[in-house]
Design a protein around this motif. Structure first.
Motif, PDB file in Angstrom:
ATOM      1  N   ASP A  50      -0.736  -3.168  -2.666  1.00 42.67           N
ATOM      2  CA  ASP A  50      -1.392  -4.067  -3.619  1.00 42.67           C
ATOM      3  C   ASP A  50      -2.576  -3.359  -4.267  1.00 42.67           C
ATOM      4  O   ASP A  50      -3.728  -3.593  -3.932  1.00 42.67           O
ATOM      5  CB  ASP A  50      -1.840  -5.341  -2.905  1.00 42.67           C
ATOM      6  CG  ASP A  50      -2.472  -6.340  -3.852  1.00 42.67           C
ATOM      7  OD1 ASP A  50      -2.257  -6.240  -5.071  1.00 42.67           O
ATOM      8  OD2 ASP A  50      -3.196  -7.217  -3.359  1.00 42.67           O
ATOM      9  N   ILE A  57       2.487  -8.427  -4.817  1.00 44.04           N
ATOM     10  CA  ILE A  57       3.046  -7.096  -5.032  1.00 44.04           C
ATOM     11  C   ILE A  57       4.002  -7.162  -6.212  1.00 44.04           C
ATOM     12  O   ILE A  57       5.004  -7.880  -6.174  1.00 44.04           O
ATOM     13  CB  ILE A  57       3.809  -6.601  -3.772  1.00 44.04           C
ATOM     14  CG1 ILE A  57       2.952  -6.729  -2.513  1.00 44.04           C
ATOM     15  CG2 ILE A  57       4.321  -5.178  -3.984  1.00 44.04           C
ATOM     16  CD1 ILE A  57       1.705  -5.916  -2.501  1.00 44.04           C
ATOM     17  N   GLU A  61       4.237  -1.892  -8.317  1.00 41.85           N
ATOM     18  CA  GLU A  61       3.514  -1.519  -7.099  1.00 41.85           C
ATOM     19  C   GLU A  61       4.492  -1.221  -5.969  1.00 41.85           C
ATOM     20  O   GLU A  61       4.313  -0.263  -5.214  1.00 41.85           O
ATOM     21  CB  GLU A  61       2.565  -2.639  -6.667  1.00 41.85           C
ATOM     22  CG  GLU A  61       1.360  -2.807  -7.571  1.00 41.85           C
ATOM     23  CD  GLU A  61       0.564  -4.052  -7.260  1.00 41.85           C
ATOM     24  OE1 GLU A  61      -0.683  -3.982  -7.410  1.00 41.85           O
ATOM     25  OE2 GLU A  61       1.140  -5.104  -6.901  1.00 41.85           O
TER      26      GLU A  61
END
Length: 67
Positions: A50, A57, A61
Motif C-alpha cells: 500500500d 491495494i 500496487e
C-alpha cells in the motif's frame, strides 16, 4: 509470479470488483489461505504494497509488489 498470475490473483481477492482490494477482502482471502498471500503474511503485505497509504491495494500496487 508473472503479471498475468498477479492479475488473476488480484481478481480473485477483489470480490466486489471495484479495482481495489480492501482490508475486509484481504481478511476474507486470508481466512481461506492460512493468512498469507503467496507465502507473505497479510499484515506484511499491506505495509509493503500500500504505497499511497489509503489502506486499499490497487491493481498497480499489487502488480508492482508481485510481478
Amino acid at each position: 509470479m508473472t503479471e498475468a498470475e498477479a492479475e488473476a490473483l488480484f481478481s480473485e481477492i477483489d470480490t466486489d470488483g471495484n479495482g481495489e482490494i480492501g482490508l475486509s477482502e484481504l481478511r476474507d482471502y486470508g481466512k481461506a489461505s492460512q493468512g498469507a498471500i503467496g507465502g507473505i503474511k497479510l499484515a506484511e503485505f499491506v505495509r509493503e504494497a500500500d504505497t499511497d497509504g489509503n489502506r486499499r491495494i490497487s491493481l498497480a500496487e499489487f502488480k508492482s509488489h508481485f510481478a
